[in-house]
Design an enzyme around this catalytic site. Structure first.
Site, PDB file in Angstrom:
ATOM      1  N   THR A 197      51.449  28.300  30.612  1.00 47.43           N
ATOM      2  CA  THR A 197      50.721  27.521  29.394  1.00 47.43           C
ATOM      3  C   THR A 197      49.330  28.069  29.086  1.00 47.43           C
ATOM      4  O   THR A 197      48.742  28.832  29.800  1.00 47.43           O
ATOM      5  CB  THR A 197      50.231  26.234  30.672  1.00 47.43           C
ATOM      6  OG1 THR A 197      51.363  25.712  30.877  1.00 47.43           O
ATOM      7  CG2 THR A 197      49.235  25.203  29.856  1.00 47.43           C
ATOM      8  N   ARG A 231      60.249  14.671  32.348  1.00 44.37           N
ATOM      9  CA  ARG A 231      59.388  15.093  33.434  1.00 44.37           C
ATOM     10  C   ARG A 231      57.897  15.351  32.592  1.00 44.37           C
ATOM     11  O   ARG A 231      58.033  16.116  31.432  1.00 44.37           O
ATOM     12  CB  ARG A 231      59.761  16.331  34.030  1.00 44.37           C
ATOM     13  CG  ARG A 231      59.032  16.823  35.161  1.00 44.37           C
ATOM     14  CD  ARG A 231      58.189  18.005  34.447  1.00 44.37           C
ATOM     15  NE  ARG A 231      57.429  18.912  35.499  1.00 44.37           N
ATOM     16  CZ  ARG A 231      56.400  19.602  35.107  1.00 44.37           C
ATOM     17  NH1 ARG A 231      56.165  20.125  33.953  1.00 44.37           N
ATOM     18  NH2 ARG A 231      55.885  20.514  36.131  1.00 44.37           N
ATOM     19  N   THR A 256      47.020  26.551  34.886  1.00 42.84           N
ATOM     20  CA  THR A 256      48.541  26.879  34.691  1.00 42.84           C
ATOM     21  C   THR A 256      49.064  27.024  35.757  1.00 42.84           C
ATOM     22  O   THR A 256      48.690  27.340  36.869  1.00 42.84           O
ATOM     23  CB  THR A 256      48.447  28.228  33.726  1.00 42.84           C
ATOM     24  OG1 THR A 256      49.825  28.411  33.402  1.00 42.84           O
ATOM     25  CG2 THR A 256      47.755  29.411  34.306  1.00 42.84           C
ATOM     26  N   GLY A 257      50.594  26.680  35.910  1.00 40.76           N
ATOM     27  CA  GLY A 257      51.347  26.879  37.359  1.00 40.76           C
ATOM     28  C   GLY A 257      52.062  25.693  37.357  1.00 40.76           C
ATOM     29  O   GLY A 257      52.543  25.002  36.372  1.00 40.76           O
ATOM     30  N   THR A 263      51.913  23.406  26.295  1.00 44.85           N
ATOM     31  CA  THR A 263      52.883  23.973  27.105  1.00 44.85           C
ATOM     32  C   THR A 263      54.219  23.449  26.927  1.00 44.85           C
ATOM     33  O   THR A 263      54.300  22.268  26.328  1.00 44.85           O
ATOM     34  CB  THR A 263      52.749  23.847  28.726  1.00 44.85           C
ATOM     35  OG1 THR A 263      53.548  24.533  29.264  1.00 44.85           O
ATOM     36  CG2 THR A 263      52.866  22.484  29.020  1.00 44.85           C
ATOM     37  N   SER A 287      56.265  30.122  26.923  1.00 38.11           N
ATOM     38  CA  SER A 287      56.786  29.101  27.243  1.00 38.11           C
ATOM     39  C   SER A 287      55.644  27.747  26.819  1.00 38.11           C
ATOM     40  O   SER A 287      55.570  27.178  27.505  1.00 38.11           O
ATOM     41  CB  SER A 287      57.178  28.500  28.710  1.00 38.11           C
ATOM     42  OG  SER A 287      56.120  28.958  29.579  1.00 38.11           O
TER      43      SER A 287
HETATM   44  C1  SD4 Z   1      53.723  22.519  34.028  1.00 36.53           C
HETATM   45  N1  SD4 Z   1      51.606  23.557  34.182  1.00 36.53           N
HETATM   46  O1  SD4 Z   1      54.301  21.835  33.145  1.00 36.53           O
HETATM   47  C2  SD4 Z   1      52.755  23.346  33.471  1.00 36.53           C
HETATM   48  C3  SD4 Z   1      53.481  24.806  33.522  1.00 36.53           C
HETATM   49  C4  SD4 Z   1      52.660  25.838  33.414  1.00 36.53           C
HETATM   50  O2  SD4 Z   1      52.500  28.278  34.006  1.00 36.53           O
HETATM   51  O3  SD4 Z   1      51.430  25.947  33.441  1.00 36.53           O
HETATM   52  N2  SD4 Z   1      53.346  27.216  33.757  1.00 36.53           N
HETATM   53  O4  SD4 Z   1      53.727  22.300  35.154  1.00 36.53           O
END
Ligand code: SD4
Length: 326
Positions: A184, A212, A235-236, A202, A80
């Site tokens: 990400t 958003r 990431t997260g 990301t 993604s």
């Molecule tokens: C977000 N932190 O847009 C990013 C997504 C991500 O693993 O890192 N996902 O919230």
């Protein structure tokens, strides 16, 4: 296994894992690690790291290594990240990215960017060609087009059909635990000359509300680089990162003397203390310091990170938080 048990168990397992060689043992001993050093999130970071290393070994600039390393993930089509990433609730892929240079503390970001192949390049152009740090939405897109960055037609019938199919597949497995719908790349580079730089890119959280913006393009949240100390990336679930300026905090903890893994763990513990969600935060971090020591920690069991030097390129497991709370 409860999540807390996993975190401690993973920490113990990590100490014995054979993959934990050069850099981490250097980290554990407080020694200087190998340079150049590239650390990034997830297994897909390995190919990005290797592309970045190649540039450095050919005498290329740190920022070129960051940018072109991240191009690999943005183009890969299997994460993604980039235009093949996860669409928002309206079926549109909106991309976030940032880049930061340690030696002059400059940064550039784009958020909610549509239809541009390499958002990391747009972020770099913001840093180098404007007096701003962050451009969003249509303004970011117009700027990227003016800069001649490659654009792609997003609203084709084909892409819409593809999204509808993905959406149906997502609905079919709502109970999926891992945040498989969002990954990400945060990529940190320490050059042989001791300078630092980093980037993050990301498509963000799948199904997010249009407009958003997550942590990834926010300097201090998804990425932070300070040439005096080190760098960190995230990431997260962005909402759980950006309310705490987590990457900034990791670097500040390293400034106070913590090793990278310790600093990542301490930030997670800090966040967990004030979060009703406890360990279910979905926050994962990578960090390296100026001496070439590196580490990571995350609350997602499946989190892994990639570490590349001239002598090795590894995907390492989430070491958890470690047994001690300092
Ligand atoms: C977000 N932190 O847009 C990013 C997504 C991500 O693993 O890192 N996902 O919230």
């Amino acid at each position: 296994m409860t999540r807390r048990k996993f975190l401690n168990h993973a920490a113990l397992g990590a100490l014995t894992a054979s993959a934990l060689t050069a850099g981490r043992s250097a980290e554990a001993n407080g020694e200087k690690g190998e340079m150049p050093l590239i650390v990034s999130t997830w297994p897909f970071g390995k190919a990005a790291n290797e592309a970045a290393l190649k540039i450095l070994l050919q005498g290329g600039a740190l920022l070129d290594a960051v940018e072109q390393g991240i191009w690999v993930t943005e183009s890969a089509g299997d994460a993604s990240v980039g235009l093949s990433g996860s669409p928002n609730a309206a079926g549109v892929v909106q991309l976030d990215a940032c880049i930061m240079n340690g030696s002059d503390h400059k940064a550039g970001s784009v958020a909610g960017l549509e239809g541009i192949r390499h958002p990391i390049s747009a972020a770099r152009r913001v840093m180098e060609k404007t007096r701003h740090v962050l451009l969003v939405g249509e303004g970011a897109r117009m700027f990227a087009l003016e800069e001649g960055l490659e654009s792609v037609e997003l609203n084709s019938r084909e892409r819409y059909d593809q999204w509808q199919k993905q959406r149906a597949a997502q609905r079919a497995k709502p109970a999926e635990k891992k945040p498989a719908n969002h990954d990400t790349i945060a990529l940190l580079v320490l050059g042989a000359d001791g300078n630092l730089a980093g980037g993050c890119s990301t498509s963000g959280l799948g199904g997010k509300l249009p407009g958003r913006v997550g942590d990834s393009p926010i300097i201090g949240s998804g990425l932070y680089v300070d040439n005096e100390v080190g760098a960190a990336g995230a990431t997260g679930l962005g909402e759980n990162v950006m309310r705490y300026c987590a990457s900034f905090l990791i670097v500040e903890f390293m400034r106070q003397g913590m090793l990278p893994h310790e600093a990542c763990s301490q930030v997670i513990r800090r966040i967990m203390r004030s979060e009703p969600k406890g360990a279910k935060l979905s926050i994962n971090f990578v960090a390296l310091d100026k001496r070439g020591r590196y580490g990571a920690a995350g609350t997602d069991e499946g989190f892994q990170y990639s570490v590349t030097t001239p002598t090795s390129s590894l995907v390492l497991p989430n070491p958890g938080l470690g047994p001690s709370d300092r």
